[in-house]
Enzyme design. Structure first.
Site, PDB file in Angstrom:
ATOM      1  N   ARG A 244       0.868  -1.188   0.000  1.00 52.24           N
ATOM      2  CA  ARG A 244       0.000   0.000   0.000  1.00 52.24           C
ATOM      3  C   ARG A 244       0.894   1.223   0.000  1.00 52.24           C
ATOM      4  NH1 ARG A 244      -4.993   2.125   3.637  1.00 52.24           N
ATOM      5  NH2 ARG A 244      -6.016   0.663   2.220  1.00 52.24           N
TER       6      ARG A 244
ATOM      7  N   HIS B  91      -7.549   0.840  -6.160  1.00 55.17           N
ATOM      8  CA  HIS B  91      -7.741   0.109  -4.903  1.00 55.17           C
ATOM      9  C   HIS B  91      -8.503  -1.186  -5.227  1.00 55.17           C
ATOM     10  CE1 HIS B  91      -7.925  -0.707  -0.768  1.00 55.17           C
ATOM     11  NE2 HIS B  91      -8.771   0.194  -0.338  1.00 55.17           N
TER      12      HIS B  91
ATOM     13  N   GLN C   4     -10.455  -3.574  -2.657  1.00 52.95           N
ATOM     14  CA  GLN C   4     -11.695  -2.952  -2.180  1.00 52.95           C
ATOM     15  C   GLN C   4     -12.872  -3.301  -3.101  1.00 52.95           C
ATOM     16  OE1 GLN C   4     -12.115  -0.625   0.623  1.00 52.95           O
ATOM     17  NE2 GLN C   4     -14.233  -1.105   0.137  1.00 52.95           N
TER      18      GLN C   4
ATOM     19  N   ASP D 139     -16.786   8.517  -0.982  1.00 50.04           N
ATOM     20  CA  ASP D 139     -15.468   8.337  -0.364  1.00 50.04           C
ATOM     21  C   ASP D 139     -15.042   9.705   0.188  1.00 50.04           C
ATOM     22  OD1 ASP D 139     -12.942   7.403   0.358  1.00 50.04           O
ATOM     23  OD2 ASP D 139     -12.179   7.227  -1.691  1.00 50.04           O
TER      24      ASP D 139
ATOM     25  N   CYS E 144     -16.032   2.971   1.193  1.00 48.44           N
ATOM     26  CA  CYS E 144     -14.887   2.103   1.490  1.00 48.44           C
ATOM     27  C   CYS E 144     -14.420   2.254   2.938  1.00 48.44           C
ATOM     28  CB  CYS E 144     -13.745   2.404   0.527  1.00 48.44           C
ATOM     29  SG  CYS E 144     -13.304   4.148   0.495  1.00 48.44           S
TER      30      CYS E 144
ATOM     31  N   ARG F 277     -14.085  -7.270   3.051  1.00 52.13           N
ATOM     32  CA  ARG F 277     -12.680  -7.075   2.662  1.00 52.13           C
ATOM     33  C   ARG F 277     -11.873  -8.334   2.992  1.00 52.13           C
ATOM     34  NH1 ARG F 277     -10.301  -2.336   2.395  1.00 52.13           N
ATOM     35  NH2 ARG F 277      -8.895  -3.525   1.093  1.00 52.13           N
TER      36      ARG F 277
HETATM   37  N1  NVA Z   1      -9.576   7.523  -1.474  1.00 50.52           N
HETATM   38  C1  NVA Z   1      -9.198   7.100  -0.150  1.00 50.52           C
HETATM   39  C2  NVA Z   1      -9.502   5.663   0.050  1.00 50.52           C
HETATM   40  C3  NVA Z   1      -9.183   5.122   1.424  1.00 50.52           C
HETATM   41  C4  NVA Z   1      -9.493   3.681   1.573  1.00 50.52           C
HETATM   42  C5  NVA Z   1      -7.732   7.374   0.071  1.00 50.52           C
HETATM   43  O1  NVA Z   1      -6.925   7.054  -0.828  1.00 50.52           O
HETATM   44  O2  NVA Z   1      -7.369   7.927   1.099  1.00 50.52           O
HETATM   45  N1   CP Z   2     -11.079   0.854   2.892  1.00 46.57           N
HETATM   46  C1   CP Z   2      -9.803   0.769   3.267  1.00 46.57           C
HETATM   47  O1   CP Z   2      -8.890   0.504   2.486  1.00 46.57           O
HETATM   48  O2   CP Z   2      -9.598   1.025   4.589  1.00 46.57           O
HETATM   49  P1   CP Z   2      -8.183   1.172   5.317  1.00 46.57           P
HETATM   50  O3   CP Z   2      -7.569   2.463   4.809  1.00 46.57           O
HETATM   51  O4   CP Z   2      -8.508   1.223   6.782  1.00 46.57           O
HETATM   52  O5   CP Z   2      -7.324   0.015   4.950  1.00 46.57           O
END
Ligand code: NVA
Ligand code: CP
Length: 332
Positions: free
Chosen positions: A106, A133, A136, A229, A270, A315
């Site tokens: 990540r 992602h 997800q 989101d 998400c 998830r």
């Molecule tokens: N768009 C958000 C998704 C988090 C799961 C981010 O990248 O912070």
């Molecule tokens: N939805 C998601 O990816 O959550 P986290 O950022 O907590 O992993």
């Protein structure tokens, strides 16, 4: 279906049949877990979790899925690996592949996870990048299917920052599975044009559709799924909040918006989400801009139509399916 040794970097790399296989596998794993049937098919395997951004769900889902499958994990937090600072991504990938059977990443650009995959001869999983992602998405579609039986002809509307990683990934997965995808937000934040073209081409095969609109009523009329989101994603500078709030406040998912949709509409997010003042950032935004709720109201977030906790649970089941299918077991 054989996905052994495949990377899981973005859903553009997967066929509709492969995505369907993973979803069906996830449903089987969910059932086994609920019935208490052990499924330690990855005993003796080791998986490394590289996180350059923070996480609750993705990290926990990878860890619990691995443990349920009998595999072990190593977690490397955003500051404790050498990657990038003292060691190239290429070298990191080669080293980790000598010790581990799978690598989760990540972090920031998609290029990093693609470079890791090119240099590691074990499966690499994208646990979120600035662009995509994909894990997800499996949980999201699984949740839709738990509520509607079929995704055929279903209309999924994403409201808000339509060029973020989640919105882009939803556009891809909806196109792959022949759903009707709507991106609703200000023109400045519409999805990447090249990706829209790629997805429109996929839709020629799958009978899906894409609509980009600034008009909330047009977007949500007849919608089966309303998804939003955060307005500012991880890795973006705090200075963008002001402009983002100005652009996105009229795209908040609230009761009025939900009422315009299909009577059986579900709400997805998400997570994490700013729907109250119980977070540090939520409080800061309230003090600066006077907003008590952001992308979704607390009322909608906690309504019976909201399936966000099922989605979060899913998830784990879907990531388990990815790990099992790609790393492969010999104990089944
Ligand atoms: N768009 C958000 C998704 C988090 C799961 C981010 O990248 O912070
Ligand atoms: N939805 C998601 O990816 O959550 P986290 O950022 O907590 O992993």
């Amino acid at each position: 279906m054989n996905l052994q040794n495949r990377d899981f970097l973005k859903l553009l790399d997967y066929t509709p049949e492969e995505i369907r296989y993973l979803l069906d596998l996830a449903k089987k794993f969910k059932k086994m877990k609920k019935e208490g049937i052990t499924h330690r098919y990855l005993e003796g395997k080791n998986i490394v979790l590289l996180f350059e951004k923070t996480s609750t769900r993705t990290r926990c889902a990878f860890e619990v899925a691995s443990y349920d499958l009998g595999a072990h994990v190593t977690y490397l937090d955003p500051v404790s690996s050498q990657m990038g600072k003292k060691e190239s991504i290429e070298d990191t990938a080669k080293v980790l592949a000598r010790m581990y059977d799978g690598i989760e990443y990540r972090g920031f650009s998609q290029e990093i996870v693609e470079t890791l995959a090119e240099n590691a001869d074990v499966p690499v999983f994208n646990g979120l990048t600035d662009e995509f992602h994909p894990t997800q998405m499996l949980a999201d579609i699984m949740t839709v299917e738990e509520n509607f039986d079929t995704i055929e002809n279903k209309k999924l509307v994403f409201m808000g920052d339509c060029r973020n990683n989640v919105a882009h990934s939803l556009m891809v997965v909806c196109s792959k599975l022949g759903m009707n995808f709507v991106a609703c937000g200000p023109r400045e934040l519409w999805p990447n044009e090249e990706l829209v073209e790629v997805c429109k081409n996929i839709n020629k095969e799958t009978n899906g559709s894409i609509l980009l609109t600034e008009n909330v009523e047009e977007a949500v009329t007849g919608a089966h799924v309303i998804y939003t989101d955060v307005w500012v994603s991880m890795g973006e500078d705090d200075s963008v909040w002001k402009q983002r709030i100005e652009l996105l406040r009229k795209y908040q998912v609230n009761k009025e918006v939900m009422n315009m949709a299909s009577s059986d509409v579900i709400f997805l997010h998400c997570l994490p989400s700013f729907h109250d003042l119980k977070t540090t950032i939520g409080k800061e935004i309230y003090e600066k801009f006077g907003l008590k709720e952001m992308e979704v109201t607390d009322e909608v977030f906690n309504s019976p139509n909201s399936k966000v906790m099922d989605e979060a649970e899913n998830r784990m089941h879907t990531i388990k399916a990815v790990l099992y299918a790609t790393i492969g077991g010999n104990n089944e």
